[in-house]
Write an enzyme that holds these catalytic residues in place. Sequence first.
Site, mmCIF file in Angstrom:
data_model
loop_
_atom_site.group_PDB
_atom_site.id
_atom_site.type_symbol
_atom_site.label_atom_id
_atom_site.label_comp_id
_atom_site.label_asym_id
_atom_site.label_seq_id
_atom_site.Cartn_x
_atom_site.Cartn_y
_atom_site.Cartn_z
ATOM 1 N N ASP A 254 0.836 -1.203 0.000
ATOM 2 C CA ASP A 254 0.000 0.000 0.000
ATOM 3 C C ASP A 254 0.877 1.261 0.000
ATOM 4 O OD1 ASP A 254 -2.310 1.822 0.800
ATOM 5 O OD2 ASP A 254 -3.289 -0.114 0.971
ATOM 6 N N HIS B 40 -3.461 5.835 3.605
ATOM 7 C CA HIS B 40 -4.312 4.691 3.253
ATOM 8 C C HIS B 40 -3.805 3.375 3.836
ATOM 9 C CE1 HIS B 40 -5.912 1.711 0.265
ATOM 10 N NE2 HIS B 40 -6.956 2.516 0.229
ATOM 11 N N SER C 63 -11.304 -1.065 -0.379
ATOM 12 C CA SER C 63 -10.028 -1.036 0.334
ATOM 13 C C SER C 63 -10.209 -1.361 1.803
ATOM 14 C CB SER C 63 -9.387 0.352 0.230
ATOM 15 O OG SER C 63 -8.654 0.499 -0.948
#
Length: 596
Positions: A162, A229, A418
């Site tokens: 990520d 994220h 996600s």
Amino acid sequence: MNGLRRTSLCAAAVSAAVLSVVSPVSAAPAQIQSQPDSTQVNRPFERLIVGYKPGTAEASSDSAASDDARNKGKSVHRRMSSGAVVVDLGSKTSNADSTIQAFKNDPDVAFVEPDLLMQPLADPNDTEYSRQWDLFEATAGMNVPGAWASTTGSGVTVAVIDTGYVAHSDLASKVVAGYDFVSDSARARDNNGRDSNPADEGDWVARGECGTDASGNPVPAQDQGSSWHGTHVAGTIAASTNNSKGIAGIAYDAKIQPLRVLAKCGGATSDIADAITWASGGTVSGVPANTNVAKVINMSLGGQSSCSTTYQNAINGAINRGTTVVVAAGNSNANVANFTPANCSGVLTVAASSREGNKAFYSNFGSRIDIAAPGGETRRGTDTPGTITTPENGIWSTLNAGATTPGAENYKPYQGTSMAAPHIAGLAALLVAKKPSLTPANVKDLIKTNSRPFPGTCSGGCGAGLADATKTVNAVDTTPPPSGGLENTTDVAIADLGTAESSISSSVTGNASSAVKVGVDIVHTYRGDLVIDLIAPDGTAYRLKNSSTSDSADNVVATYTVNASSEVAAGTWKLRVQDMYSGDTGYINAWNLTLR
């Protein structure tokens, strides 16, 4: 599909159709692969990935590869762990057909494809267990607390491929050494390329800073702050629990290995593929060996494209090394078949559900979805994009308040596939911790077989149902693995009105039992179309399932019992699947066989 039936073709018509497309043995060889080609790409790219055939000079010699690229007017950026080379185009483009064709025409080339930039599959918006409805609510939670009685993920490392990791006290004790795989120093924001520090430097971008899309629109359309994220994803998987602060992680005794691949303007396929290889224990040139090999990989990222050879090869390697690969389906409310790496074979593809138990309005769907998990909705589908109108319905996790560079740690709700994928990665870690011998195929089968029906609605296909952590973990004790490891996890396409077969070879002595178990996992819209048989080594067919004009549900995930006591167990057994009606397609995802 709707309830209207398709008509079957008579045998003569089918035979005629088949005979009309038979090619002579001496037919010209098929063109080399180019997945995806430029016609499938709707955003700019600036590099190609070129794979050379084994035995060619370019496959082993950097100078030969450089000479080849130079002869085509380009230059080599670097060689990948797979042996393929990354070729610089010189500038961003949405169309490199002439260069791609030049490589395709080269007899030494096995495949060529754009090195696409993948994007985080979250809808970033902006603490505490009571807010984690996704873990415990009866309607659409994943029923996690009941699983903690027997497993908490201890001994398992989960790689989060990520944006990297921004320091957070609710995760600090869970993080093991990772790596920064961003090879482009300009996008990395750390003044270098790859290094051993996977810190999230921030992925903020100004309007148009990443170029333009195929229609000439600026990318991004407006200024975007840093998402942090990867840290949000990591918190869902393994945030510290029972520590009197923050949130609870699903596999809270597991370890998180942050692998940075997403940075300014996204992440390159070549970097992501190398991260998959390294996380699972494979070798990547120039990168030290991974001393904390991950048994689970989470990829909450993707882009619109077919599954590339580069991705599939990396995923195959990871699965063969025993690592389960979990991928977010995507947030375009479209068929997942067109989004990668979610559409690659062997991965566990995850759709997102809402707090009410419906398919989240943004979630991709389709026959390639394996399972659904909570992804949340921080706004309704009819609300203005970018607004936060229902934060209580989002997925709360670890985050950071910095708009660009890191600031104070905090907790915020996000929505997206996600957020759904790390729920399944956490569940996979619970399973592997409880029984380390589980293969990726076992993990996928357990999660799908022990899911529960969708509480709400899902049109288009949301896999086997909504994941149930407690039921799945408990099934590890009650569901024996296939006898002698008799299973086949290779995808086999089922053509419309066609027949597909998948084989398993057995060396079991003596005769099969009177209660042979056949575990079937078939992805197919309108399963009533399908006739399924087990074919014994002597050709005897045992009917497992008949077709039905009234069974319009998706997929066949079931275990059948067959009296095959008259059959010699040793030999080749086949699963034969026939599609009897037109209008739907699918594939054999996996099947297993317990002969005694």
